[in-house]
Write an enzyme that holds these catalytic residues in place. Structure first.
Site, mmCIF file in Angstrom:
data_model
loop_
_atom_site.group_PDB
_atom_site.id
_atom_site.type_symbol
_atom_site.label_atom_id
_atom_site.label_comp_id
_atom_site.label_asym_id
_atom_site.label_seq_id
_atom_site.Cartn_x
_atom_site.Cartn_y
_atom_site.Cartn_z
ATOM 1 N N GLN A 711 0.829 -1.210 0.000
ATOM 2 C CA GLN A 711 0.000 0.000 0.000
ATOM 3 C C GLN A 711 0.861 1.257 0.000
ATOM 4 O O GLN A 711 0.481 2.277 -0.563
ATOM 5 C CB GLN A 711 -0.954 0.009 1.201
ATOM 6 C CG GLN A 711 -1.991 -1.077 1.142
ATOM 7 C CD GLN A 711 -2.643 -1.187 -0.242
ATOM 8 O OE1 GLN A 711 -3.421 -0.341 -0.638
ATOM 9 N NE2 GLN A 711 -2.319 -2.246 -0.979
ATOM 10 N N ASP A 814 -7.068 -6.848 -3.883
ATOM 11 C CA ASP A 814 -6.948 -5.787 -4.886
ATOM 12 C C ASP A 814 -7.333 -6.280 -6.272
ATOM 13 O O ASP A 814 -7.767 -5.503 -7.116
ATOM 14 C CB ASP A 814 -5.501 -5.276 -4.950
ATOM 15 C CG ASP A 814 -5.195 -4.311 -3.821
ATOM 16 O OD1 ASP A 814 -6.154 -3.778 -3.244
ATOM 17 O OD2 ASP A 814 -4.001 -4.119 -3.520
#
Ligand SMILES: NC(=O)c1ccc[n+]([C@@H]2O[C@H](COP(=O)([O-])OP(=O)(O)OC[C@H]3O[C@@H](n4cnc5c(N)ncnc54)[C@H](O)[C@@H]3O)[C@@H](O)[C@H]2O)c1
Ligand SMILES: N[C@H](CO)Cc1c[nH]c[nH+]1
Length: 887
Positions: A711, A814
């Site tokens: 991230q 994701d």
């Protein structure tokens, strides 16, 4: 290079500067040593008016006196060879010096003819010969030719030759690139004169044309070197330009062209320069509004941007800023302006990441420019000052004033104190040495390391809140930036969209929209990626389809004869924003497109910033095709959001806008949602990605680090948090080593450095404390990498999406597992869900009452309506109950 250098004595300096200020813009002044001190103020004031002064030293002067001339802004010093040697020894760069070889030009030529290597040490030094010295040995032309061939040719233009003789004019071509030095009183801006030489003829003598019409290619720029456009000149137009001090050119169709004569957008000529090989002439001008181009833009390449645009805007605001507007306040309240300049300067000093620094510098420049405009000072003169300062040879020590040093020390003490307070005494050794270095690939690197804080039962709420603070988002400032963008698109539709895409994404589009069916050639992707997308789509579709049952209608009989029901409908038109600034995200196209398709939205419109060649990533087009999108808007940022919200000539208006994005996108979504005239809703504020990992002594350090970095690499405004439960110093150090080593192998390591700079490791001693802090933070992604991780799930109160156990990396969510990755950030997980199928649907309720049903609840309705004083409501029940004889 300049076409001619007028020479004058000190007494003629100001007058000569006036004559040449709109053409050659340079003067050579001959000075004796004892005149230097008194001449310095004149040099400064003439230089500030954009005329460059060089000095021809006659007689002796000390090195300090000569350096004082250079400090005052003198461009070149023409001095004898021994003086050049002294000055170079004192640190003066050779590029500011010209050797006067007049006295011994002949010897000089002979000596370099026998040994040209002696020139190497003087590579950038210019040469000056007066006719007197030359005439003793050979003709001026012959000397010039020899020097041009032997001396100048070797330096690629860095070196030049000044030749002083009026007869030089006629022979200048013969010895180019030497520059004639001419007594100023011989020079005139007029075409012909009594015994004078026309400045224009020196310029045209330098020029060659490779065009059949014989015209000279002419580049027009402003004082900031912004290119305004390309035009043509002739001998006549250049003469006219020099004579009038204005921009005058030669139109290929209409003859002599006095720029702005009819439109009013005329130009004041500042300088004319000729390029290195004489095939292009450059006009430096001061352009009157609205601009150079016949389309009324500042330049033929569109509007100004950056500093020039800001200055123009502020000047026009000063003339007519709406009363009560912020800019009007700034112009009218000098105290406010002073305070803002000081505030922004401090914020720039405090900024850490590259993004923050450029953001704060832009703010400071904005307020500084407001002060300039307020005081009538042009940016042009600031640039001139920068140039003149860069000519200084003597450098000041440059220490800050004592007042500011003391202020800085005070700030540092405050910062140290609050850091110490937050760490408390239990801070482990080694754990917070943020400036330590490690060796990677044999080289020492500053360690990429998160700040470490220990939270104990004694840690105060204020300290905890500080630790959990996200990077500052200047919502109000961002709103100020996006509002004009949105208004522009709302008012000017496609035209604005195309202009803004050119401005922010640096690509000029013919049309901002691609309609389905999308051409095959725009979605050519490898078989491997196609298979990956297809697998991911299949999982996302399964998970999102399971979230609804469109056929099931909710029926509840709340009282006998009172049946309430609820049914769902898809939102008809949806706009899906797929980010594309720092990374292209086809995965986001899937995460938004699949639930839209599953929900049954009729019009799916995708929006994403185009690439520099005007196309979109083929993977995004492929996903758009797979989800049945009707169109793709090739735009990003606030302009894309505005186009979706209001619609344009080519962009269909939508009912709801979904999708993540940077601060501009998020602010624009908030703006349009609040504008009732837009009639549009949004999914949620989904901004910079973030993750909170909870780990303990059993966690694999490499896994923990990899989740944090996945991230951190999104953007410098991302934040990652590690909560370490009862980890030993060694266990934590192992994670830190992994963070550094894995980060150093990532192509986006620079972004990671930015985000890690405001990321934190929090050491706690219990699962309960870890979960309480996590809930307080409300992370977008929560990763549980602890022993028996699933037992923590019941303790999760606030999070966008949870990843349980060592084998559930965040990346799976994701892309491919099936859950959605468009999730609330910045703590909004406390009140928003991530995108899901319901995001694309609305629920409609209905009710049907029987006579008995009305009899059952009617009296309650009448009583409540009476309490609210709403008789009409009461009556609607009363007339019915009366008709049933129930009253
Ligand atoms: N929360 C989520 O679910 C989620 C999912 C994916 C991505 N993200 C986040 O989305 C963000 C994507 O940001 P991005 O920048 O890469 O792409 P983006 O598409 O959101 O923004 C790019 C656009 O920003 C505009 N812009 C850039 N600088 C500007 C300026 N100075 N003034 C006005 N407009 C400007 C331009 O129009 C450009 O097209 C990242 O922060 C990422 O972390 C979040
Ligand atoms: N992690 C992001 C959500 O915050 C989504 C994403 C897209 N591509 C990779 N990751």
């Amino acid at each position: 290079m300049f076409p001619v250098l007028p020479v004058t004595s000190v007494s003629g300096l100001i007058e000569t500067a006036d004559v040449v200020s709109g053409s050659v813009g340079r003067v050579l002044v001959s000075l004796s040593g004892d005149q230097i001190k008194d001449t310095l103020p004149i040099v400064r004031s003439v230089s500030e008016k954009f005329v460059d002064i060089s000095v021809l030293l006659t007689g002796d002067a000390s090195t300090d006196e000569l350096i004082s001339l250079l400090d005052a802004g003198v461009e070149y010093l023409v001095v004898s060879e021994p003086v050049v040697a002294d000055l170079i020894e004192s640190g003066v760069p050779g590029s500011r010096l010209v050797i006067n070889i007049s006295e011994k030009a002949g010897e000089f030529l002979e000596s370099i003819a026998s040994d040209s290597s002696q020139l190497d040490s003087n590579l950038n030094i210019g040469f000056y010969i007066g006719s007197f010295g030359i005439s003793k040995h050979q003709s001026l032309v012959a000397a010039g030719q020899a020097i041009a061939k032997t001396v100048l040719a070797t330096t690629g233009g860095a070196r030049f030759l000044l030749v002083s003789d009026p007869s030089f004019v006629s022979s200048s071509n013969a010895i180019a690139p030497a520059i004639p030095v001419v007594e100023a009183h011989y020079l005139s801006t007029e075409t012909t004169g009594n015994g004078t030489l026309s400045i224009a003829s020196f310029i045209t003598n330098r020029l060659v044309s490779d065009r059949v019409d014989g015209l000279y290619t002419t580049l027009v720029v402003d004082a900031y070197d912004n290119s305004l456009g390309l035009v043509y000149s002739s001998e006549e137009s250049i003469s006219e330009a020099v004579r009038t001090g204005k921009g005058v050119y030669q139109s290929r169709k209409r003859g002599l062209w006095y720029k702005g004569q009819t439109s009013g957008a005329e130009q004041t000529l500042l300088r004319i320069d000729v390029d290195c090989d004489g095939d292009c002439v450059k006009f430096v001008v001061d352009q009157t509004a609205p601009g150079f181009c016949h389309n009324n833009t500042s330049t033929c390449f569109g509007q100004y941007s950056g500093i020039s645009a800001l200055e123009q805007t502020l000047i026009s605001r000063k003339k007519n800023a709406p009363e009560g507007s912020y800019t009007a306040r700034l112009f009218n309240d000098s105290k406010l302006l002073t305070a803002k300049i000081m505030e922004e300067a401090e914020e720039l000093c405090d900024a850490k990441t590259a993004n923050e620094i450029s953001w704060e510098a832009a703010d400071l420049i904005y307020f500084a420019m407001t002060k300039l405009v307020q005081e009538g000072v042009s940016w042009n003169s600031v640039q001139r000052n920068l140039d003149l300062k860069s000519r200084k040879i003597s450098r000041r020590k440059g220490d800050a004033k004592r007042k500011w040093q003391a202020k800085l020390e005070e700030k540092e003490q405050d910062a140290n104190k609050s850091r110490d307070d937050a760490r408390q005494d239990k801070k482990p050794k080694n754990a917070d040495q943020t400036s330590s270095t490690v060796t990677t690939n044999g080289t020492e690197q500053p360690q990429i390391k998160m700040n470490v804080v220990t939270v104990t039962p004694e840690t105060s709420e204020t300290e905890i809140a500080k630790v959990l603070t996200r990077p500052l988002q200047k919502s109000a400032d961002i709103m100020k930036l996006v509002t004009p963008i949105i208004n522009n698109v709302r008012d000017n539709g496609d035209k604005a969209l195309i202009e803004l895409t050119e401005k922010f994404d640096r690509v000029k589009l013919q049309s901002p929209v691609l309609y389905a069916p999308f051409p095959e050639n725009l979605m050519q992707i490898s078989e491997e990626v196609k298979a990956a997308i297809d697998l991911s789509i299949s999982n996302i579709e399964k998970f999102h389809a399971a979230q609804i049952n469109k056929d099931e209608v909710l029926h509840v009989e709340t009282a006998p004869g009172v049946i309430c029901s609820r049914f769902s409908r898809a939102i008809e038109s949806v706009g899906l924003y797929v980010p594309g600034g720092t990374a292209v995200l086809p995965s986001t196209a899937m995460m938004l497109g699949i639930p839209a398709k599953v929900a049954g939205c009729k019009n799916i419109i995708l929006a994403s910033p185009p690439r520099s060649d005007g196309t979109l990533t083929p993977e995004v087009v492929y996903v758009a095709h797979k989800v049945g999108a009707k169109a793709i808007l090739l735009a990003g940022g606030a302009q894309a959001v505005a186009a979706l919200a209001y619609g344009t000539e080519s962009v269909p208006k939508v009912d709801k806008i979904m999708g993540p994005g940077n601060q501009f996108v998020t602010a624009a979504k908030m703006f349009v949602q609040n504008d009732t005239s837009a009639q549009v809703s949004i999914d949620m504020p989904a901004g910079p990605s973030e993750v909170l990992v909870i780990a303990d002594g059993t966690s694999n350090p490499a896994f923990v680090a990899s989740d944090l970095l996945s991230q951190a690499e999104h953007g410098v405004d991302s934040q990652v948090i590690l909560i370490a439960i009862s980890m030993t110093d060694d266990q934590l150090a192992a994670v830190e080593t992994e963070v550094h080593e894995q980060a150093m192998r990532l192509p986006r390591v620079d972004i990671v450095r930015g985000s890690i700079a405001h990321s934190t490791t929090i050491r706690v001693d219990s699962i309960e404390r870890a979960m309480q802090l996590s809930n307080q933070y409300g992370p977008e992604h929560l990763i549980l990498q602890v022993h028996e991780a699933s037992r923590l799930l019941p303790l999760v109160e606030h999070a966008g999406s949870v990843f349980v156990g060592a084998w559930s990396p965040e990346s799976c969510g994701d892309y491919s597992s099936g859950t959605n990755h468009t999730l609330p950030t910045y703590g909004y997980a406390k009140m928003y869900s991530g995108v899901n199928t319901d995001t694309f649907m609305k629920h409609i309720t209905s009710q049907e009452l029987t006579e008995q049903g009305l009899k059952n609840i009617g009296p309650a309705v009448m009583a409540l309506a009476a309490t609210e004083g709403l008789d009409g409501h009461r009556n609607a029940v009363k007339v019915r109950l009366e008709s049933l004889g129930a009253l």
